[in-house]
Design a protein around this motif. Structure first.
Motif, PDB file in Angstrom:
ATOM      1  N   PHE A 277     -27.786 -24.669  -3.776  1.00 21.52           N
ATOM      2  CA  PHE A 277     -26.652 -24.321  -3.236  1.00 21.52           C
ATOM      3  C   PHE A 277     -27.497 -23.497  -1.602  1.00 21.52           C
ATOM      4  CE2 PHE A 277     -25.212 -24.099  -7.195  1.00 21.52           C
ATOM      5  CZ  PHE A 277     -24.326 -25.187  -7.407  1.00 21.52           C
ATOM      6  N   ASP A 278     -26.390 -23.496  -0.523  1.00 26.12           N
ATOM      7  CA  ASP A 278     -27.155 -23.187   0.648  1.00 26.12           C
ATOM      8  C   ASP A 278     -27.024 -21.970   0.777  1.00 26.12           C
ATOM      9  OD1 ASP A 278     -28.487 -23.935   3.024  1.00 26.12           O
ATOM     10  OD2 ASP A 278     -26.723 -23.119   3.850  1.00 26.12           O
ATOM     11  N   LYS A 279     -25.838 -21.547   0.558  1.00 27.60           N
ATOM     12  CA  LYS A 279     -25.371 -20.115   1.002  1.00 27.60           C
ATOM     13  C   LYS A 279     -25.311 -18.849  -0.124  1.00 27.60           C
ATOM     14  CE  LYS A 279     -22.047 -22.678   3.279  1.00 27.60           C
ATOM     15  NZ  LYS A 279     -20.574 -23.269   3.187  1.00 27.60           N
ATOM     16  N   ASP A 280     -25.398 -17.787   0.238  1.00 27.95           N
ATOM     17  CA  ASP A 280     -25.195 -16.770  -0.884  1.00 27.95           C
ATOM     18  C   ASP A 280     -23.804 -16.781  -1.820  1.00 27.95           C
ATOM     19  OD1 ASP A 280     -27.490 -15.724   0.425  1.00 27.95           O
ATOM     20  OD2 ASP A 280     -26.538 -14.220   1.688  1.00 27.95           O
ATOM     21  N   LYS A 281     -22.908 -17.300  -1.159  1.00 25.16           N
ATOM     22  CA  LYS A 281     -21.666 -17.558  -1.704  1.00 25.16           C
ATOM     23  C   LYS A 281     -21.239 -18.907  -1.890  1.00 25.16           C
ATOM     24  CE  LYS A 281     -20.485 -12.901  -0.755  1.00 25.16           C
ATOM     25  NZ  LYS A 281     -21.292 -12.815   0.214  1.00 25.16           N
ATOM     26  N   PRO A 282     -21.892 -19.854  -2.736  1.00 30.28           N
ATOM     27  CA  PRO A 282     -21.488 -21.238  -2.589  1.00 30.28           C
ATOM     28  C   PRO A 282     -19.956 -21.527  -2.838  1.00 30.28           C
ATOM     29  CG  PRO A 282     -23.353 -20.893  -4.012  1.00 30.28           C
ATOM     30  CD  PRO A 282     -22.899 -19.558  -3.771  1.00 30.28           C
ATOM     31  N   ALA A 283     -19.386 -22.533  -2.117  1.00 33.25           N
ATOM     32  CA  ALA A 283     -17.949 -22.733  -2.316  1.00 33.25           C
ATOM     33  C   ALA A 283     -17.935 -23.060  -3.876  1.00 33.25           C
ATOM     34  CB  ALA A 283     -17.476 -23.510  -1.332  1.00 33.25           C
ATOM     35  N   ILE A 284     -16.725 -23.054  -4.372  1.00 32.90           N
ATOM     36  CA  ILE A 284     -16.233 -23.327  -5.741  1.00 32.90           C
ATOM     37  C   ILE A 284     -16.231 -24.875  -5.842  1.00 32.90           C
ATOM     38  CG2 ILE A 284     -14.454 -23.582  -7.655  1.00 32.90           C
ATOM     39  CD1 ILE A 284     -13.616 -20.719  -6.191  1.00 32.90           C
ATOM     40  N   LYS A 285     -15.943 -25.336  -4.564  1.00 28.56           N
ATOM     41  CA  LYS A 285     -15.905 -27.180  -4.785  1.00 28.56           C
ATOM     42  C   LYS A 285     -17.440 -27.488  -5.099  1.00 28.56           C
ATOM     43  CE  LYS A 285     -15.262 -27.668   0.228  1.00 28.56           C
ATOM     44  NZ  LYS A 285     -16.688 -27.747   0.388  1.00 28.56           N
TER      45      LYS A 285
ATOM     46  N   GLU B 185     -15.846 -13.852   8.481  1.00 27.32           N
ATOM     47  CA  GLU B 185     -17.302 -12.934   7.769  1.00 27.32           C
ATOM     48  C   GLU B 185     -16.453 -12.001   7.031  1.00 27.32           C
ATOM     49  OE1 GLU B 185     -20.261 -13.590   7.484  1.00 27.32           O
ATOM     50  OE2 GLU B 185     -21.033 -14.387   9.085  1.00 27.32           O
ATOM     51  N   ASN B 186     -15.303 -11.561   7.301  1.00 24.42           N
ATOM     52  CA  ASN B 186     -14.551 -10.280   6.668  1.00 24.42           C
ATOM     53  C   ASN B 186     -14.100 -11.065   5.413  1.00 24.42           C
ATOM     54  OD1 ASN B 186     -15.470  -7.993   8.221  1.00 24.42           O
ATOM     55  ND2 ASN B 186     -13.553  -8.411   9.603  1.00 24.42           N
ATOM     56  N   ILE B 187     -13.318 -12.074   5.552  1.00 25.06           N
ATOM     57  CA  ILE B 187     -12.980 -12.816   4.444  1.00 25.06           C
ATOM     58  C   ILE B 187     -13.745 -13.179   3.500  1.00 25.06           C
ATOM     59  CG2 ILE B 187     -11.559 -15.061   3.815  1.00 25.06           C
ATOM     60  CD1 ILE B 187     -10.132 -14.915   6.684  1.00 25.06           C
ATOM     61  N   LYS B 188     -15.218 -13.534   3.962  1.00 25.85           N
ATOM     62  CA  LYS B 188     -16.120 -13.772   3.104  1.00 25.85           C
ATOM     63  C   LYS B 188     -16.523 -12.864   2.232  1.00 25.85           C
ATOM     64  CE  LYS B 188     -20.428 -16.587   3.156  1.00 25.85           C
ATOM     65  NZ  LYS B 188     -21.546 -17.098   3.800  1.00 25.85           N
ATOM     66  N   SER B 189     -16.749 -11.950   2.962  1.00 25.92           N
ATOM     67  CA  SER B 189     -17.350 -10.642   2.325  1.00 25.92           C
ATOM     68  C   SER B 189     -16.205 -10.211   1.076  1.00 25.92           C
ATOM     69  CB  SER B 189     -17.640  -9.416   3.063  1.00 25.92           C
ATOM     70  OG  SER B 189     -16.449  -8.997   4.049  1.00 25.92           O
ATOM     71  N   SER B 190     -15.000 -10.377   1.427  1.00 32.11           N
ATOM     72  CA  SER B 190     -14.078 -10.023   0.475  1.00 32.11           C
ATOM     73  C   SER B 190     -13.936 -10.971  -0.670  1.00 32.11           C
ATOM     74  CB  SER B 190     -12.430 -10.003   1.007  1.00 32.11           C
ATOM     75  OG  SER B 190     -12.193 -11.274   1.192  1.00 32.11           O
ATOM     76  N   LEU B 191     -14.739 -12.056  -0.547  1.00 33.96           N
ATOM     77  CA  LEU B 191     -14.649 -13.234  -1.766  1.00 33.96           C
ATOM     78  C   LEU B 191     -15.527 -12.612  -3.077  1.00 33.96           C
ATOM     79  CD1 LEU B 191     -15.514 -16.518  -0.010  1.00 33.96           C
ATOM     80  CD2 LEU B 191     -13.337 -15.670  -0.716  1.00 33.96           C
ATOM     81  N   ASP B 192     -16.445 -11.653  -2.568  1.00 37.37           N
ATOM     82  CA  ASP B 192     -17.357 -11.157  -3.962  1.00 37.37           C
ATOM     83  C   ASP B 192     -16.230 -10.778  -4.851  1.00 37.37           C
ATOM     84  OD1 ASP B 192     -19.615 -11.608  -3.082  1.00 37.37           O
ATOM     85  OD2 ASP B 192     -20.136  -9.684  -2.004  1.00 37.37           O
ATOM     86  N   GLY B 193     -15.157  -9.894  -4.697  1.00 33.03           N
ATOM     87  CA  GLY B 193     -14.419  -9.360  -5.651  1.00 33.03           C
ATOM     88  C   GLY B 193     -13.527 -10.304  -6.368  1.00 33.03           C
ATOM     89  N   LYS B 194     -13.319 -11.344  -5.465  1.00 33.96           N
ATOM     90  CA  LYS B 194     -12.476 -12.424  -6.322  1.00 33.96           C
ATOM     91  C   LYS B 194     -13.221 -13.419  -7.040  1.00 33.96           C
ATOM     92  CE  LYS B 194      -8.595 -12.276  -2.841  1.00 33.96           C
ATOM     93  NZ  LYS B 194      -8.354 -10.887  -3.306  1.00 33.96           N
ATOM     94  N   TYR B 195     -14.687 -13.606  -6.680  1.00 36.06           N
ATOM     95  CA  TYR B 195     -15.286 -14.560  -7.493  1.00 36.06           C
ATOM     96  C   TYR B 195     -15.407 -13.507  -8.968  1.00 36.06           C
ATOM     97  CZ  TYR B 195     -16.851 -17.695  -3.880  1.00 36.06           C
ATOM     98  OH  TYR B 195     -16.659 -18.462  -2.716  1.00 36.06           O
ATOM     99  N   LYS B 196     -15.721 -12.252  -8.713  1.00 33.95           N
ATOM    100  CA  LYS B 196     -15.903 -11.487 -10.045  1.00 33.95           C
ATOM    101  C   LYS B 196     -14.573 -11.744 -10.759  1.00 33.95           C
ATOM    102  CE  LYS B 196     -17.616  -7.148 -11.291  1.00 33.95           C
ATOM    103  NZ  LYS B 196     -17.691  -5.664 -10.795  1.00 33.95           N
ATOM    104  N   SER B 197     -13.588 -11.705 -10.383  1.00 33.38           N
ATOM    105  CA  SER B 197     -12.365 -11.722 -10.883  1.00 33.38           C
ATOM    106  C   SER B 197     -12.157 -13.168 -11.542  1.00 33.38           C
ATOM    107  CB  SER B 197     -11.043 -11.265 -10.029  1.00 33.38           C
ATOM    108  OG  SER B 197     -11.014 -10.226  -9.644  1.00 33.38           O
ATOM    109  N   LEU B 198     -12.626 -14.002 -10.726  1.00 37.71           N
ATOM    110  CA  LEU B 198     -12.533 -15.525 -11.200  1.00 37.71           C
ATOM    111  C   LEU B 198     -13.432 -15.660 -12.353  1.00 37.71           C
ATOM    112  CD1 LEU B 198     -11.178 -18.338 -10.527  1.00 37.71           C
ATOM    113  CD2 LEU B 198     -13.589 -18.698  -9.534  1.00 37.71           C
ATOM    114  N   ASN B 199     -14.512 -15.156 -12.261  1.00 33.61           N
ATOM    115  CA  ASN B 199     -15.516 -15.360 -13.578  1.00 33.61           C
ATOM    116  C   ASN B 199     -14.813 -14.848 -14.634  1.00 33.61           C
ATOM    117  OD1 ASN B 199     -17.318 -16.829 -12.032  1.00 33.61           O
ATOM    118  ND2 ASN B 199     -18.312 -15.004 -11.242  1.00 33.61           N
TER     119      ASN B 199
END
Lengths: 845, 356
Positions: free
Chosen positions: B57-65, A203-217
């Motif tokens: 999508f199912d989740k709040d943060k859907p996987a890139i794939k 879950e911690n990793i998942k919550s850290s994804l937010d910033g990474k998604y932003k960077s990715l976008n």
């Protein structure tokens, strides 16, 4: 409750048998095989029916056992008195199935259903099995070795359970089941805890994804922007180049137009036709000849000789002016083609071409070769990707070997044992010293034994060590091998020293570029060949023409010039010869007439008379040619514009370097790719989150079930204990009372006063002292057990004094005890209906 | 013009926890595959627009794939417009591609409208800030055919992911394409329009039983809708009443009767109910073993009771009688617990197998 009579139609080996229970004691003394057991089975089956025949049953069921050999109706009836009414149970049995049996019950001769499908259960409140155990008393069932068996069998008698029923075993089973569930719950709890930790980490990793998604976008946007700019720049560059080309074509058109206009400016009053020009030329020629005639008067001998010579030269073939014009055109064309050819042939190689030649040795690089290296590079990249997914090191878990027993412990133990032995020996000599020594030796031995056992029982340690991953090493070797293969291939073309991807990309770009250059060169070679063919054809045609005229070998230009000069000279000389016969006036008139025509021509077109007609002719010819060229050029220009869709000019910053833009695009893509790769890896980890959560749900559910089951088994255990205690309490006091009653009877018949305590322990009064039942003989004990059973029955069937069936119960008693038992039965029969069955005359009552 | 109305695809979704792991993975792939099949169906049937009414999508943060799969599917079918309204499960974006010409989206600020001939397709995404106010923003041209997209359950109250159908009456809506409720359902808005939930494309667990698919709209002067069952496999919940069954043979025949029309590729949840004789030996495992090779997956829940009645044991002088009476008299347990204690206790006393 009293049995009145039974009537057997057919049942085992009994048929047409009737018995009336007139006396309280019904005694049957018959030999084996007479049907005593059949009689008992009949009574039982009247109350309880019989089980369905089962083909695969291991036991020999009553239905099979008692089915009459002779056939006929299988069954009979039983009449008894119960709660002040007379009941008759009639039953017939099917050979196999219980469902085909017929049961009819009459109450005071009226059909009744109040006893239900199993009258025995309704009347006695016990199952068929309990009926067999309680009501039917045989020697096996009352033979007991001690009174403790009596108490333990209480439940068996009272409970609706099997013979080997053991309440302790039931409670143990419940306890074991509870333990299993509790341990399961504990184990699941541990798993849940671990799982929650894993989930929390993810879950911690998942919550850290937010910033990474932003960077990715952002990176993706940057890449799209860089890509767009590069593409636009490239497209703009192409468009600008196309416009340049268009402009170049347009300039050529303009230049042609200017030249056309410049000629046209000289002809304000229109353009003379070729015929008009030819007429002027002809008039000029005539004037020229006529003037020559006037000047000379007659032809000179030299001119005559020249004239004759020319006539002789062109005697066989005198080309017309048109033919000369055609040849002239061909010569001009030939000159142009030679110029074109020279331009192509003499074109210098570019620096790039020279550089590429040194790499590729003037040879085309086949597509197959590039693809072959490309495949190897792809394989190399695949291996590198695979390597990135393999851990360089792996954890190896080993268990430490058990340590051998410490020798010091063993030696010390032996010493303490010796000390113990010595101490014991010393006791007989010196008591105090002996005891001290023994105590030290004993205690020391025990302590050492505990020490040794503890050290041996310790779980060996688990050692986790990190070792190089063999798979990783092997993959690295594969990569090196593949890299070497590629480097060898690239080295052939002098691509060495550098990153394998960069080297390959450079090789591929250069090879493709060089192949394009070679293709261009081939096109030029073909073009030269085409030109040469055309040149040769023209050369041949022109040579043929001059050969026909007998011209010696010389350049075509010179030959043409000579030809034109000689033909002009021949015309003049011919005019002088022709004018020789005319007078001067006539010649002058001719000159005047021709001059008027010439003047009229110049006047008509407002041209300066000084302008040579040849210039005018050239202008007209040039104009025709230029017009054709102009119209071709305009068409080529317009076609080019249309073909490339050139509509609007675009603003283009010439200073922008597309290579830099391309580099920007590549860099921004690489930035995007780095973030994406990182995210892919993180997402791969997070992808397990759902499965882990599902597993957690499952485990929570399983734990809940295990907890519920553990509680259930606990409750079941408690309730069974309560039931057991309640049952015991319910029967203890009354049974004890009734036992006293029977004990009084016993005292009468055996002369011993027997007592029973709360735990059903039997003791007897011997000379005023209560003694344990162990001192009683087995025969007396058997009679005690009978009393206990009777006491139990009296209590269970308090309201309905139930009959008992005694099936040779005293077979094992000696004569002395049998007499006592017989007396007891006689006493019993005063208050209870007894069916007494025996096959021994000696045991007859 | 033909239009597909779909919703609640839930790409990358969590799958029923009772499925084995390999089946979970396969089910996820099947959900992706069914989405692709639906798009192929659209191509083959000249469908111009696919409406996605939330929760693609199912989740709040859907996987890139999963996002890439979706975007690729959209890009590979440029002749179809995908009108994608985000739902409560995909409202929070992760990786986003923004410049796909045939992917048209909505927002929560204003009503967005896309026009196709005489058809206007509008929609608005529901968030905390607008769930009460968005109704008043709906002003449609009643001369045109109006299709409206929303994501939420039909409800009598205002709330996030709740839609008051009565508040949408007389707004000129011809067809209200809804998402959020996972089964096909339809109803009337007013004299002019109808609303429908397409349901999800594939059931993902035992809470999503029944036929799943999408709605095909044929729009000309009016909107005609047809539900198209489309799932790879259907999840069924079957209730089998075993009351009176005394043995496994009888129980199996009752189960057979209840499942005779179910396809072998389907997934079954079988709930065994009813009151069994106390000596009946029928377990969930027996039924599972009996069925497991006949269907894609079978899960059996044993909810049967061995009904042990006090009146049958009033005169029972045995330990069992004492036990039954004791448990019945106890005030510690509710009726269900009492039956469980009695059933288990009798089995233990009579040495029969105890089922968990």
């Amino acid at each position: 409750m009293k049995l009145l009579s039974l009537n057997i139609i057919n049942f085992g080996n009994l048929n047409g048998y009737t018995y009336d229970f007139n006396e309280n004691i019904a005694s049957f003394c018959e030999k084996n095989g007479y049907g005593k057991s059949t009689l008992v089975a009949f009574i039982k089956s009247m109350f309880y029916g019989m089980e369905t025949f089962k083909k695969n049953s291991a036991s020999f069921l009553d239905r099979e056992h008692y089915y009459p050999f002779t056939g006929g109706v299988f069954g009979g009836n039983l009449i008894f008195e119960y709660q002040g009414h007379t009941y008759r149970i009639e039953r017939t049995f099917d050979q196999k199935s219980e469902t085909n049996d017929i049961l009819t019950v009459y109450k005071d001769n009226e059909l009744t259903e109040e006893l239900g499908n199993v009258p025995g259960e309704t009347i006695f409140g016990i199952s068929k099995e309990s009926f067999e155990r309680l009501i039917i008393i045989n020697s096996d069932k009352i033979e007991i070795q001690s009174t403790t068996d009596v108490s333990s069998k209480l439940n068996n008698y009272a409970a609706n359970v099997s013979d080997d029923f053991d309440i302790d075993k039931v409670l143990k089973k419940a306890k074991d089941l509870k333990k299993v569930e509790s341990e399961k719950s504990k184990e699941i709890k541990k798993q849940i805890s671990e799982l929650k930790t894993d989930i929390s980490n993810l879950e911690n990793i998942k919550s850290s994804l937010d910033g990474k998604y932003k960077s990715l976008n952002e990176a993706e946007k940057n890449y799209q922007t860089a890509s767009r700019i590069y593409k636009e720049s490239m497209e703009k560059g192409i468009v600008v180049e196309q416009w340049k080309q268009y402009d170049s074509l347009n300039n050529e058109c303009k230049s042609l137009k200017e030249r056309i206009d410049s000629i046209l400016n000289r002809y304000k009053n229109g353009l003379p036709t070729i015929d008009e020009i030819n007429q002027v030329k002809e008039s000029n020629q005539k004037i020229k000849i006529d003037n020559a005639s006037l000047e000379r008067g007659s032809i000179s001998p030299k001119e005559e000789s020249e004239y004759n010579s020319l006539l002789s030269k062109y005697e066989s073939y005198l080309p017309t002016k048109e033919e000369v014009a055609v040849v002239e055109e061909k010569i001009n064309k030939l000159n142009r083609l030679n110029e074109d050819k020279t331009e192509i042939v003499n074109k210098e190689k570019s620096t790039e071409e020279k550089a590429l030649e040194s790499h590729f040795y003037n040879k085309k690089i086949e597509e197959e070769e590039i693809n072959n290296i490309q495949t190897k590079v792809d394989e190399y990249r695949g291996l590198v990707d695979e390597l990135s997914n393999i851990n360089p090191n792996i954890e190896k878990t080993t268990k430490e070997n058990k340590k051998p027993v410490n020798k010091l412990y063993v030696i010390s133990l032996i010493l303490f044992i010796i000390m113990l032995g010595a101490g014991i020996g010393l006791i007989f000599v010196n008591l105090i010293l002996g005891i001290i020594l023994s105590a030290i030796g004993g205690l020391g031995s025990i302590a050492l034994l505990i020490l040794i056992l503890t050290s041996q029982n310790k779980e060996p340690k688990t050692i986790v060590e990190s070792i190089p991953n063999e798979e990783y090493e092997n993959k690295k070797k594969d990569i090196d091998k593949k890299k070497q293969e590629i480097l060898i291939l690239l080295a052939r073309y002098q691509y060495v020293d550098g990153d394998i991807n960069d080297l390959f990309n450079q090789f591929k770009n250069d090879a493709n570029r060089y192949n394009a250059i070679l293709e261009e060169n081939n096109k030029n070679i073909n073009k030269v060949n085409e030109l040469e063919n055309e040149i040769n054809e023209l050369d041949e045609e022109i040579s043929l023409f001059f050969n026909k005229l007998g011209f010696p070998s010389m350049s075509f230009d010179k030959a043409l010039s000579t030809l034109k000069e000689e033909l002009s000279r021949l015309d003049i000389l011919k005019g002088i010869v022709n004018n020789a016969s005319l007078n001067k006036e006539q010649v002058k008139n001719n000159i005047k007439s021709e001059q008027e025509k010439v003047d009229a021509f110049y006047k008509k077109y407002l041209l300066d008379k000084s302008t040579p007609i040849e210039d005018i002719e050239k202008d007209i010819n040039d104009l025709n040619r230029l017009n054709n060229e102009y119209s071709d050029k305009v068409k080529a220009r317009d076609d080019y514009k249309e073909k490339n869709g050139l509509t609007d000019r675009v603003a283009f910053d010439e200073s922008v370097d597309t290579d830099t833009l391309k580099e920007n695009e590549t860099n921004s893509y690489n930035d995007y790719k780095v973030i994406k790769d990182e995210l892919d890896k993180l997402e791969e980890q997070v992808a397990d989150l759902d499965d882990l959560k599902s597993k957690l749900d499952r485990l929570i559910e399983e734990k809940q079930t295990a907890d519920e089951m553990a509680t259930l088994y606990e409750n079941v255990s408690n309730e069974i204990k309560k039931a057991d205690a309640s049952l015991t309490n319910k029967y203890v006091a009354p049974i004890k009372d009734r036992f006293v009653y029977y004990a009084d009877l016993l005292e009468k018949v055996i002369g011993e006063k027997v007592h029973m305590d709360r735990d059903f322990k039997v003791m007897f009064d011997h000379e005023g002292i209560l003694r344990k039942s162990d001192h009683l003989s087995s025969g007396i004990l058997t009679i005690c057990a009978l009393c206990f059973r009777l006491a139990l029955l009296d209590n269970m069937f308090e309201k309905d004094n139930i009959f008992i069936i005694m099936d040779d119960p005293f077979i094992t008693l000696d004569e002395e005890h049998f007499i006592k038992a017989k007396a007891l039965v006689g006493e019993l029969a005063k208050n209870k209906q007894i069916l007494y069955l025996t096959c021994h005359q000696s045991r007859r009552i | 013009m033909k239009i597909i109305h779909a919703a609640d695809i839930h790409l990358g979704s969590k799958i029923e926890s009772k499925f084995p792991l390999e089946m979970t993975l396969k089910r996820r792939k099947e959900i992706l595959d069914t989405f692709s099949r639906m798009v192929s169906f659209a191509k083959e049937n000249d469908v111009k627009v696919i409406l996605l009414a939330g929760d693609v999508f199912d989740k709040d943060k859907p996987a890139i794939k999963d996002k890439e799969f979706f975007y690729k599917t959209v890009k590979n079918n440029p002749e179809i417009d995908f009108l994608y309204l985000k739902g409560n499960h995909d409202i929070e974006g992760s990786y986003e591609e923004t410049s796909i010409p045939n992917l048209k989206t909505f927002n929560s600020g204003e009503i967005s409208t896309y026009s196709y001939g005489n058809i206007d397709i509008s929609g608005i995404e529901m968030v905390n800030e607008n769930y009460r106010s968005f109704y008043s923003k709906i002003m449609l041209n009643k001369e045109r055919i109006n299709i409206f997209l929303l994501h939420g359950d039909d409800s009598n109250t205002f709330g996030l992911n709740k839609i008051r159908i009565d508040s949408l009456a007389n707004k000129g809506i011809d067809y209200l394409a809804l998402g959020h409720y996972h089964s096909y359902k339809e109803g009337k808005i007013d004299s002019r329009g109808r609303y429908a939930f397409s349901g999800c494309l594939e059931g993902r667990g035992f809470d999503e039983c029944g036929e799943k698919g999408f709605i095909l709209l044929d729009v000309d002067k009016e909107v005609k809708s047809t539900f198209i069952p489309f799932s790879r496999r259907t999840i069924h919940e079957v209730i089998v009443d075993l009351t009176g069954s005394s043995d496994l043979v009888d129980a199996k025949s009752k189960v057979d009767l209840s499942i005779k029309d179910i396809d072998k590729d389907d997934i079954l949840l079988i709930n065994l109910i009813g009151n069994l004789p106390v000596n009946a030996e029928i377990t969930a495992d027996d039924i599972k073993v009996y069925l497991e090779n006949r269907f894609y997956f079978v899960y059996v829940k044993n909810k049967t009771n061995s009904l042990i009645r006090l009146e049958d044991y009033v005169n029972d002088k045995s330990l069992i009688g004492e036990f039954v009476r004791g448990v019945y008299a106890s005030e510690e347990y509710d009726e269900e617990t009492k039956q469980k204690i009695l059933s288990t206790g009798i089995k233990l006393i009579t040495k029969r197998e105890v089922e968990r």
